[in-house]
Design a protein around this motif. Structure first.
Motif, PDB file in Angstrom:
ATOM      1  N   VAL A  59     -60.533  46.031  25.401  1.00  0.00           N
ATOM      2  CA  VAL A  59     -60.718  46.834  26.624  1.00  0.00           C
ATOM      3  C   VAL A  59     -59.921  48.133  26.526  1.00  0.00           C
ATOM      4  O   VAL A  59     -60.122  49.041  27.325  1.00  0.00           O
ATOM      5  N   LEU A 138     -57.823  35.800  21.928  1.00  0.00           N
ATOM      6  CA  LEU A 138     -56.422  36.259  21.895  1.00  0.00           C
ATOM      7  C   LEU A 138     -56.154  37.225  23.035  1.00  0.00           C
ATOM      8  O   LEU A 138     -55.569  38.289  22.855  1.00  0.00           O
ATOM      9  N   ALA A 146     -61.454  36.291  32.299  1.00  0.00           N
ATOM     10  CA  ALA A 146     -61.926  36.906  31.056  1.00  0.00           C
ATOM     11  C   ALA A 146     -62.034  35.861  29.940  1.00  0.00           C
ATOM     12  O   ALA A 146     -63.034  35.819  29.212  1.00  0.00           O
ATOM     13  N   ALA A 164     -56.527  30.539  21.931  1.00  0.00           N
ATOM     14  CA  ALA A 164     -55.084  30.701  21.689  1.00  0.00           C
ATOM     15  C   ALA A 164     -54.311  30.881  22.989  1.00  0.00           C
ATOM     16  O   ALA A 164     -53.093  30.786  22.996  1.00  0.00           O
ATOM     17  N   ASP A 228     -47.002  40.674  24.568  1.00  0.00           N
ATOM     18  CA  ASP A 228     -47.166  39.347  25.160  1.00  0.00           C
ATOM     19  C   ASP A 228     -45.988  39.068  26.100  1.00  0.00           C
ATOM     20  O   ASP A 228     -46.166  38.641  27.246  1.00  0.00           O
TER      21      ASP A 228
HETATM   22  N1  LIG Z   1     -47.429  35.103  19.437  1.00  0.00           N
HETATM   23  C1  LIG Z   1     -47.688  33.827  19.313  1.00  0.00           C
HETATM   24  O1  LIG Z   1     -47.211  33.213  18.413  1.00  0.00           O
HETATM   25  C2  LIG Z   1     -48.581  33.120  20.306  1.00  0.00           C
HETATM   26  C3  LIG Z   1     -48.530  31.741  20.306  1.00  0.00           C
HETATM   27  C4  LIG Z   1     -49.332  31.044  21.196  1.00  0.00           C
HETATM   28  C5  LIG Z   1     -50.185  31.708  22.045  1.00  0.00           C
HETATM   29  N2  LIG Z   1     -50.219  33.072  22.045  1.00  0.00           N
HETATM   30  C6  LIG Z   1     -51.135  33.714  23.001  1.00  0.00           C
HETATM   31  O2  LIG Z   1     -52.075  34.527  22.316  1.00  0.00           O
HETATM   32  C7  LIG Z   1     -52.521  35.564  23.207  1.00  0.00           C
HETATM   33  C8  LIG Z   1     -52.466  36.899  22.483  1.00  0.00           C
HETATM   34  O3  LIG Z   1     -51.123  37.250  22.176  1.00  0.00           O
HETATM   35  P1  LIG Z   1     -50.789  38.701  21.564  1.00  0.00           P
HETATM   36  O4  LIG Z   1     -49.340  38.676  21.229  1.00  0.00           O
HETATM   37  O5  LIG Z   1     -51.762  39.076  20.514  1.00  0.00           O
HETATM   38  O6  LIG Z   1     -51.020  39.628  22.863  1.00  0.00           O
HETATM   39  P2  LIG Z   1     -51.300  41.203  22.898  1.00  0.00           P
HETATM   40  O7  LIG Z   1     -50.961  41.646  24.272  1.00  0.00           O
HETATM   41  O8  LIG Z   1     -50.648  41.887  21.754  1.00  0.00           O
HETATM   42  O9  LIG Z   1     -52.900  41.305  22.669  1.00  0.00           O
HETATM   43  C9  LIG Z   1     -53.846  41.019  23.661  1.00  0.00           C
HETATM   44  C10 LIG Z   1     -54.970  42.041  23.540  1.00  0.00           C
HETATM   45  O10 LIG Z   1     -56.041  41.653  24.406  1.00  0.00           O
HETATM   46  C11 LIG Z   1     -56.620  42.851  24.938  1.00  0.00           C
HETATM   47  N3  LIG Z   1     -57.423  42.496  26.108  1.00  0.00           N
HETATM   48  C12 LIG Z   1     -57.041  42.351  27.401  1.00  0.00           C
HETATM   49  N4  LIG Z   1     -58.107  41.978  28.174  1.00  0.00           N
HETATM   50  C13 LIG Z   1     -59.176  41.893  27.348  1.00  0.00           C
HETATM   51  C14 LIG Z   1     -60.542  41.553  27.545  1.00  0.00           C
HETATM   52  N5  LIG Z   1     -60.991  41.214  28.760  1.00  0.00           N
HETATM   53  N6  LIG Z   1     -61.378  41.594  26.483  1.00  0.00           N
HETATM   54  C15 LIG Z   1     -60.910  41.935  25.237  1.00  0.00           C
HETATM   55  N7  LIG Z   1     -59.612  42.269  24.992  1.00  0.00           N
HETATM   56  C16 LIG Z   1     -58.752  42.228  26.028  1.00  0.00           C
HETATM   57  C17 LIG Z   1     -55.402  43.724  25.216  1.00  0.00           C
HETATM   58  O11 LIG Z   1     -55.758  45.085  25.385  1.00  0.00           O
HETATM   59  C18 LIG Z   1     -54.547  43.457  23.967  1.00  0.00           C
HETATM   60  O12 LIG Z   1     -54.851  44.356  22.919  1.00  0.00           O
HETATM   61  C19 LIG Z   1     -51.630  35.479  24.438  1.00  0.00           C
HETATM   62  O13 LIG Z   1     -52.301  34.785  25.464  1.00  0.00           O
HETATM   63  C20 LIG Z   1     -50.440  34.687  23.929  1.00  0.00           C
HETATM   64  O14 LIG Z   1     -49.746  34.012  24.961  1.00  0.00           O
HETATM   65  C21 LIG Z   1     -49.446  33.774  21.179  1.00  0.00           C
END
Ligand SMILES: NC(=O)c1ccc[n+]([C@@H]2O[C@H](COP(=O)([O-])OP(=O)(O)OC[C@H]3O[C@@H](n4cnc5c(N)ncnc54)[C@H](O)[C@@H]3O)[C@@H](O)[C@H]2O)c1
Length: 378
Positions: A59, A138, A146, A164, A228
């Motif tokens: 987005v 993710l 979403a 995830a 995050d």
């Molecule tokens: N870092 C880890 O080890 C870990 C472990 C378990 C779970 N998670 C989960 O994974 C997810 C992603 O983590 P991250 O660190 O990559 O987060 P991040 O914020 O870096 O990336 C999320 C991305 O999603 C995009 N986004 C938002 N709404 C959207 C939509 N409707 N359609 C498409 N894209 C959209 C954002 O612009 C952003 O680029 C989170 O929910 C986090 O809690 C992460």
């Protein structure tokens, strides 16, 4: 692309996606395929080098329209660039924004107008066009609408779903049954980090409980500096993550109702590093006290990539085997909030059994193919 290629779509091109694509890129080299952190170089005959990203949804106006490799390096992505990702030929498309950006992300992520207009049907059309087989979700925590919209696009197109995020998909009875009825594998919810706070905490609880100690109290405080953690600094956005972490501790065998375990603060200077402070107080024979305090520091996003490297291949193996709905046998090991919870050791046993069965399945497939080839040549 060969017929072993697993075609992947990414929903959310942020930090975890960046580390995952770096891992996939490094996996193209058969030697690096054996890198630390890759638990199984081969799962059901699939190697890391068989993974290929074919679609990506975002987005963020800063990322839409870019090649995936370029988008993954753009701020606010915090992932460290360990591996150079050459251009992929995959152009990042707008996905429906819904509740994807909220709380402290507002103003940090500039939402593209095309994402405000995008629909589930647009996502489904792109999944069909690219032939994506597994979608890795993710999105930021707290974006239940979403996340569930992407799940519905996968149900419509027969694409396996790896959730995830802590938002309910595997734990949503309607969505889980829709995946089962349509013959599509579903893995979730809330990815565990490969060696993160939850895994360390549940492994230690397993150790103490296995030796007959009583757990008196415990906490697990986490701080980090990536997007995050910025998102999770808003209590309204982090509610599902808190619940998910407590659930993982309950599955480990303790009453986690009042345990403080969660994201506990955004510390910008940490960047993609995450620091966990963990304490356990226990009681041994004749009331003898035992306590431990641990400080765990990890790079956050690669920790997710290592688990995704297994989850994506398992989704494809499950599809090959005609399995559908939640793949319970692996979810307890790979996710914090699986519908069927297990202790750390039972989850690992179940996961290993699945991998062993997948290996014998692929060995039988190879034998059958060899026999057919011999018969054809005879
Ligand atoms: N870092 C880890 O080890 C870990 C472990 C378990 C779970 N998670 C989960 O994974 C997810 C992603 O983590 P991250 O660190 O990559 O987060 P991040 O914020 O870096 O990336 C999320 C991305 O999603 C995009 N986004 C938002 N709404 C959207 C939509 N409707 N359609 C498409 N894209 C959209 C954002 O612009 C952003 O680029 C989170 O929910 C986090 O809690 C992460």
């Amino acid at each position: 692309m060969n017929n072993r290629t697993i075609k992947i779509a990414l929903a959310g091109v942020g930090s975890c996606a960046s580390s995952f694509v770096q891992a996939v890129t490094s996996g193209r080299d058969a030697v690096i395929d054996r890198q630390p952190g890759v638990m199984y170089p081969e799962i059901g005959g699939y190697r890391l080098s068989d993974l290929e990203c074919v679609a990506a949804f975002e987005v963020d106006a800063n990322k839409i329209g870019c090649d995936l490799a370029d988008a993954l390096r753009r701020p606010p992505t915090a992932a460290v660039q360990h591996v150079h990702v050459p251009d992929t030929g995959v152009i990042v498309r707008p996905g429906p924004v819904l509740d994807g950006i909220g709380g402290r992300l507002v103003g940090v992520v500039e939402v593209d107008e095309r994402a405000r207009q995008a629909t589930i049907e647009d996502v489904a059309a792109e999944l069909r066009r690219t032939g994506a087989e597994v979608l890795v979700c993710l999105l930021p925590t707290g974006s239940v609408k979403a996340v569930q919209a992407y799940a519905r696009a996968c149900i419509a197109t027969g694409t396996a779903f790896v959730n995830a995020t802590p938002e309910s998909v595997a734990n949503d009875p309607d969505l889980a049954s829709a995946f089962a009825e349509r013959g599509i594998p579903l893995l979730g919810d809330d990815l565990r980090s490969h060696l993160g706070a939850t895994t360390l905490h549940t492994a230690l609880l397993d150790l103490l409980l296995g030796r007959g100690l009583a757990i008196k109290d415990t906490y697990q405080l986490n701080v980090g500096g990536n997007t995050d953690f910025l998102n999770l600094a808003d209590p309204l956005r982090s509610a599902t993550k808190q619940t998910s972490k407590r659930r993982a501790l309950s599955n480990a065998g303790i009453d986690a109702t009042d345990v403080a375990a969660g994201p506990n603060g955004y510390v910008k200077y940490l960047g993609d590093r995450k620091v966990c402070f963990l304490r356990i107080e226990a009681e041994s024979i004749i009331g003898a006290p035992v306590s431990m305090e641990i400080r765990l520091e990890v790079e956050d996003s690669p920790n997710a990539a290592a688990v995704l490297a297994s989850a994506v291949r398992i989704a494809r193996v499950a599809a090959d085997q005609g399995r559908s709905g939640v793949i319970d046998a692996v979810c307890a090991f790979l996710f914090k909030s699986p519908p069927v919870g297990m202790t750390e050791s039972s989850g690992l046993d179940s996961f290993r059994e699945f991998i062993a069965a997948a290996a014998s399945h692929s060995w039988q497939d190879s034998l059958r193919a060899a026999e057919l080839e011999i018969a054809r040549l005879a």
